[in-house]
Scaffold this active site. Structure first.
Site, PDB file in Angstrom:
ATOM      1  N   HIS A 186       0.839  -1.206   0.000  1.00 14.79           N
ATOM      2  CA  HIS A 186       0.000   0.000   0.000  1.00 14.79           C
ATOM      3  C   HIS A 186       0.867   1.248   0.000  1.00 14.79           C
ATOM      4  O   HIS A 186       0.571   2.236  -0.647  1.00 14.79           O
ATOM      5  CB  HIS A 186      -0.883   0.042   1.241  1.00 14.79           C
ATOM      6  CG  HIS A 186      -1.974  -0.955   1.195  1.00 14.79           C
ATOM      7  ND1 HIS A 186      -2.724  -1.153   0.065  1.00 14.79           N
ATOM      8  CD2 HIS A 186      -2.434  -1.822   2.115  1.00 14.79           C
ATOM      9  CE1 HIS A 186      -3.603  -2.098   0.311  1.00 14.79           C
ATOM     10  NE2 HIS A 186      -3.443  -2.534   1.540  1.00 14.79           N
ATOM     11  N   ARG A 293      -1.476 -10.081 -19.760  1.00 16.82           N
ATOM     12  CA  ARG A 293      -0.731 -11.350 -19.845  1.00 16.82           C
ATOM     13  C   ARG A 293      -1.296 -12.308 -18.797  1.00 16.82           C
ATOM     14  O   ARG A 293      -0.832 -12.349 -17.663  1.00 16.82           O
ATOM     15  CB  ARG A 293       0.761 -11.110 -19.581  1.00 16.82           C
ATOM     16  CG  ARG A 293       1.471 -10.308 -20.660  1.00 16.82           C
ATOM     17  CD  ARG A 293       2.950 -10.162 -20.303  1.00 16.82           C
ATOM     18  NE  ARG A 293       3.775  -9.848 -21.450  1.00 16.82           N
ATOM     19  CZ  ARG A 293       4.278  -8.635 -21.706  1.00 16.82           C
ATOM     20  NH1 ARG A 293       4.036  -7.633 -20.887  1.00 16.82           N
ATOM     21  NH2 ARG A 293       5.026  -8.429 -22.765  1.00 16.82           N
ATOM     22  N   ARG A 329      -5.241 -11.586 -23.377  1.00 17.48           N
ATOM     23  CA  ARG A 329      -4.538 -12.594 -24.173  1.00 17.48           C
ATOM     24  C   ARG A 329      -4.710 -13.946 -23.490  1.00 17.48           C
ATOM     25  O   ARG A 329      -4.483 -14.062 -22.278  1.00 17.48           O
ATOM     26  CB  ARG A 329      -3.058 -12.245 -24.276  1.00 17.48           C
ATOM     27  CG  ARG A 329      -2.286 -13.287 -25.066  1.00 17.48           C
ATOM     28  CD  ARG A 329      -0.865 -12.875 -25.297  1.00 17.48           C
ATOM     29  NE  ARG A 329      -0.057 -13.003 -24.092  1.00 17.48           N
ATOM     30  CZ  ARG A 329       1.214 -12.613 -24.006  1.00 17.48           C
ATOM     31  NH1 ARG A 329       1.783 -12.043 -25.050  1.00 17.48           N
ATOM     32  NH2 ARG A 329       1.900 -12.755 -22.897  1.00 17.48           N
ATOM     33  N   GLU A 428       3.424 -12.235 -33.901  1.00 11.78           N
ATOM     34  CA  GLU A 428       4.726 -12.225 -33.237  1.00 11.78           C
ATOM     35  C   GLU A 428       5.636 -13.343 -33.728  1.00 11.78           C
ATOM     36  O   GLU A 428       6.676 -13.605 -33.143  1.00 11.78           O
ATOM     37  CB  GLU A 428       4.548 -12.319 -31.712  1.00 11.78           C
ATOM     38  CG  GLU A 428       3.726 -13.521 -31.258  1.00 11.78           C
ATOM     39  CD  GLU A 428       3.548 -13.589 -29.744  1.00 11.78           C
ATOM     40  OE1 GLU A 428       4.303 -12.954 -28.998  1.00 11.78           O
ATOM     41  OE2 GLU A 428       2.632 -14.319 -29.308  1.00 11.78           O
ATOM     42  N   ASN A 451       8.610  -8.415 -29.104  1.00 10.09           N
ATOM     43  CA  ASN A 451       9.571  -9.149 -28.270  1.00 10.09           C
ATOM     44  C   ASN A 451       9.857 -10.512 -28.906  1.00 10.09           C
ATOM     45  O   ASN A 451      11.007 -10.925 -29.036  1.00 10.09           O
ATOM     46  CB  ASN A 451       9.029  -9.358 -26.855  1.00 10.09           C
ATOM     47  CG  ASN A 451       8.637  -8.054 -26.195  1.00 10.09           C
ATOM     48  OD1 ASN A 451       9.066  -6.995 -26.626  1.00 10.09           O
ATOM     49  ND2 ASN A 451       7.832  -8.112 -25.156  1.00 10.09           N
ATOM     50  N   ASP A 452       8.780 -11.197 -29.296  1.00  9.51           N
ATOM     51  CA  ASP A 452       8.971 -12.496 -29.930  1.00  9.51           C
ATOM     52  C   ASP A 452       9.265 -12.369 -31.415  1.00  9.51           C
ATOM     53  O   ASP A 452      10.079 -13.117 -31.953  1.00  9.51           O
ATOM     54  CB  ASP A 452       7.734 -13.386 -29.708  1.00  9.51           C
ATOM     55  CG  ASP A 452       7.790 -14.046 -28.342  1.00  9.51           C
ATOM     56  OD1 ASP A 452       8.864 -14.563 -27.985  1.00  9.51           O
ATOM     57  OD2 ASP A 452       6.779 -14.020 -27.626  1.00  9.51           O
ATOM     58  N   ARG A 462      15.490 -14.426 -26.991  1.00 10.71           N
ATOM     59  CA  ARG A 462      15.347 -13.078 -26.444  1.00 10.71           C
ATOM     60  C   ARG A 462      16.049 -12.905 -25.101  1.00 10.71           C
ATOM     61  O   ARG A 462      16.264 -11.785 -24.649  1.00 10.71           O
ATOM     62  CB  ARG A 462      13.869 -12.681 -26.370  1.00 10.71           C
ATOM     63  CG  ARG A 462      13.034 -13.501 -25.415  1.00 10.71           C
ATOM     64  CD  ARG A 462      11.546 -13.333 -25.706  1.00 10.71           C
ATOM     65  NE  ARG A 462      10.866 -12.450 -24.760  1.00 10.71           N
ATOM     66  CZ  ARG A 462       9.558 -12.250 -24.727  1.00 10.71           C
ATOM     67  NH1 ARG A 462       8.765 -12.843 -25.609  1.00 10.71           N
ATOM     68  NH2 ARG A 462       9.022 -11.463 -23.844  1.00 10.71           N
ATOM     69  N   CYS A 499       2.269  -4.306 -28.939  1.00  5.77           N
ATOM     70  CA  CYS A 499       2.340  -4.431 -27.491  1.00  5.77           C
ATOM     71  C   CYS A 499       3.718  -4.918 -27.022  1.00  5.77           C
ATOM     72  O   CYS A 499       3.926  -5.125 -25.842  1.00  5.77           O
ATOM     73  CB  CYS A 499       1.239  -5.338 -26.962  1.00  5.77           C
ATOM     74  SG  CYS A 499       1.306  -7.008 -27.628  1.00  5.77           S
TER      75      CYS A 499
HETATM   76  C1  PEP Z   1       5.765  -9.931 -27.440  1.00  8.73           C
HETATM   77  O1  PEP Z   1       6.175 -11.058 -27.742  1.00  8.73           O
HETATM   78  O2  PEP Z   1       6.175  -8.887 -27.983  1.00  8.73           O
HETATM   79  C2  PEP Z   1       4.761  -9.745 -26.378  1.00  8.73           C
HETATM   80  C3  PEP Z   1       4.210  -8.577 -26.154  1.00  8.73           C
HETATM   81  O3  PEP Z   1       4.429 -10.800 -25.622  1.00  8.73           O
HETATM   82  P1  PEP Z   1       5.351 -11.423 -24.478  1.00  8.73           P
HETATM   83  O4  PEP Z   1       6.451 -10.441 -24.176  1.00  8.73           O
HETATM   84  O5  PEP Z   1       4.442 -11.661 -23.336  1.00  8.73           O
HETATM   85  O6  PEP Z   1       5.833 -12.678 -25.108  1.00  8.73           O
HETATM   86 MG    MG Z   2       5.188 -12.894 -27.141  1.00  8.48          MG
END
Ligand code: PEP
Ligand code: MG
Length: 568
Positions: A186, A293, A329, A428, A451-452, A462, A499
């Site tokens: 808090h 997520r 998701r 992705e 990211n992926d 990654r 995202c």
């Molecule tokens: C991504 O892969 O860019 C993504 C937003 O999902 P995560 O990072 O949860 O794999």
């Molecule tokens: Mg991903």
């Protein structure tokens, strides 16, 4: 210098106000007049509720509705029928009200204290706060008063309880330092809401810092510097001025639409992992959630969450966000996201393995409860479903079939849901990018997971530092795929967002604007910065920058060029 957890950004410089805990010691008595003792306890509860209610009103003014709810929640706790019954039974058996309070509350505190979930563990602090409040009322003692601190006070306290936070007068406080508490406490939530620098969890700090001593609090780094020398004072004062100036500029973008310098509209949404993160989205002026997520609801659990537990989580999130979009998701597990409670078999190459949508389509006992929970939550807000790690059209069709089956089950049971819930996909994987024209005809929206996408396109893990030099969304191959995904979405007239982490990168933003992105989903603290960045570009300038950037053949040239044009 002392280290703790940086829980709220900013630099605070002031004099330490070391707050001593209230003395709540008492003598254990045997009770003879049971009815008088019960009345004494009831009176203490009433007194506590009156004070908590007044404090909640004050907190509503200073930190907003959500923080005030924390204190109103304490009133609900103290009146919990089970807890009350247990407590009064102890008093009836001759135990004094103080010991009965301590015994029963300690029992529940111990239960919450051992919970894995950070959020639930924080309920132990609420209970301990209520316990202290009731004991103080029974003993007629006054709890620490933070209302009359002198200006520029740095509060140094063992634990900043919700009731204490209600007393804070923001204008007088330069920073907060505690011995106990983490980023989800808090104290942290309120410190962030009040924008006060805070470092929590500094061992033994109440003993190590003297009342009145000059202290610097660096909430970003999680550092506390007592009695700083002249050089440190100069350094941190300059940094503080810089931070305040940058924040003031950013604040001009709060409550404003996201719009380019030439008038095109965009939206900045947020990525979250827990229902309570939605509070941060509202506090950050996020325009919704572009990525929930959900695998984090499954992490650190001994068994997968039930449909009811998931429904509760999604419904809470939707209610907090009101009409703002909430893209949930479906379970994205495997690869970098381990979920031990699902006991997935070992794989030699888990990133390429039986994961995410591939796993879910084959595990209806896991997938269907999640789909039903999302569908049921869809009547409480603007909920959308997103399927992760799509590589081919069949996966979307199969996913849709299972969603339709979940809808059918709900129809049969007369459970309401949004019949027209949009169903989108994460783009992705390299395959999804290449197939974006076909996938756009199957999905209601796209969200680019850079990211992926970067990892799969560059064939590099990654999380592996040795290949990090390849892992960049500015690699020409990745940029071409990003552009292709957006162009295909636009041709099919479906919305497209991003995202992945790249969505918050100021060098990426002009490219995305030029390609035609609709939404960016970023972490809550990045919202205003991204909105400001978008406002700095006209569509024409972004188009020129993108056209030129896409002509370079190496990542480093692209970056160098974008850095140059962004600084102009
Ligand atoms: C991504 O892969 O860019 C993504 C937003 O999902 P995560 O990072 O949860 O794999
Ligand atoms: Mg991903």
């Amino acid at each position: 210098m002392m280290k703790g957890t940086g829980a709220s950004n900013g630099i605070g410089i002031g004099r330490a106000a070391v707050i001593a805990d209230a003395d709540l010691s008492y003598i254990v008595r045997e009770v003879r007049d049971i009815s008088a003792e019960r009345k004494r306890y009831e009176a203490a509860v009433e007194h506590f509720c009156r004070i908590a209610d007044r404090r909640a009103d004050r907190l509503l003014q200073s930190a907003g509705e959500n923080k005030a709810e924390i204190l109103r929640g304490q009133i609900t706790m103290v009146n919990d029928p089970m807890l009350k019954e247990e407590l009064l039974a102890l008093i009836t058996s001759g135990t004094c009200a103080e010991l009965a309070t301590e015994t029963v509350y300690d029992k529940y505190i111990a239960v919450f204290d051992t919970m894995d979930d950070d959020y639930l563990r924080q309920r132990a602090l609420d209970l301990s706060d209520v316990k202290s409040g009731i004991l103080a009322a029974l003993l007629g003692r006054i709890q620490p008063d933070l209302r009359n601190l002198p200006p520029d006070s740095v509060i140094v306290v063992r634990e900043l309880t919700p009731s204490m936070t209600a007393e804070l007068v923001k204008e007088n406080i330069a920073g907060i330092v505690t011995e106990l508490g983490g980023v989800a406490s808090h104290a942290a939530i309120v410190a962030r809401a009040l924008e006060l620098p805070a470092v929590l969890g500094v061992p033994d700090v109440c003993r190590r810092i003297k009342n009145g001593e000059t202290v610097i609090v660096d909430g970003g780094k999680g550092e506390v510097i007592p009695s700083p020398d002249a050089a440190a004072m100069k350094h941190y004062t300059a940094q503080r001025v810089q931070l305040l100036q940058a924040r003031a500029v950013m604040e001009q973008y709060r409550g404003r639409p996201t719009v380019s310098a030439s008038g095109e509209r965009y939206a900045v949404l947020c990525n979250i992992a827990k229902p309570e993160d939605a509070l941060k989205v509202n506090a950050a002026d996020g325009e919704g959630v572009g990525l929930f997520r959900t695998e984090f609801l499954f992490a650190d659990q001994s068994a997968p969450p039930t449909e009811e537990e998931q429904f509760f989580a999604y419904k809470q999130t939707a209610l907090i966000l009101k009409d703002k979009p909430l893209i949930i998701r479906t379970l994205d597990i495997g690869g970098d996201k381990a979920v031990p409670c699902l006991k997935m078999p070992h794989e030699d190459n888990p990133f390429m393995g039986f994961r995410a949508i591939r796993y879910c389509l084959n595990r209806p006992e896991i997938f269907m409860p999640q789909l039903r929970a999302i569908l049921r939550a869809s009547v409480y807000g603007n909920v959308r479903i997103m399927l992760p790690l799509i590589t081919c059209v069949d996966e979307v069709r199969e996913g849709r079939k299972m969603i339709e089956a979940a809808k059918q089950e709900l129809r049969r049971s007369n459970i309401p849901f949004n019949e027209d819930i949009p169903i989108g996909i994460m783009t992705e994987t390299a395959s999804a990018a290449v197939l974006a024209d076909l996938l756009a005809a199957e999905a209601d929206f796209f969200s680019i997971g850079t990211n992926d996408l970067t990892g799969y396109t560059m064939s590099c893990d990654r999380g592996n530092g040795d290949v990090a030099y390849l892992y960049s969304p500015f690699q020409p191959s990745v940029l071409r795929l990003i552009r292709r995904i957006i162009v295909c979405a636009k041709k099919q007239h479906i919305p497209v967002g991003m995202c992945g982490e790249a969505a918050a990168d100021p060098l990426m933003i002009p490219l995305l604007m030029s390609f035609g992105i609709d939404e960016l989903s970023v972490s809550p603290p990045s919202v205003l910065r991204v909105r400001k960045c978008i406002a700095g570009w006209t569509k024409q300038r972004a188009d020129e920058a993108a056209a030129a950037a896409m002509l370079f053949s190496t990542e480093s040239d692209i970056r160098a060029f974008l850095t140059g044009v962004s600084e102009k």
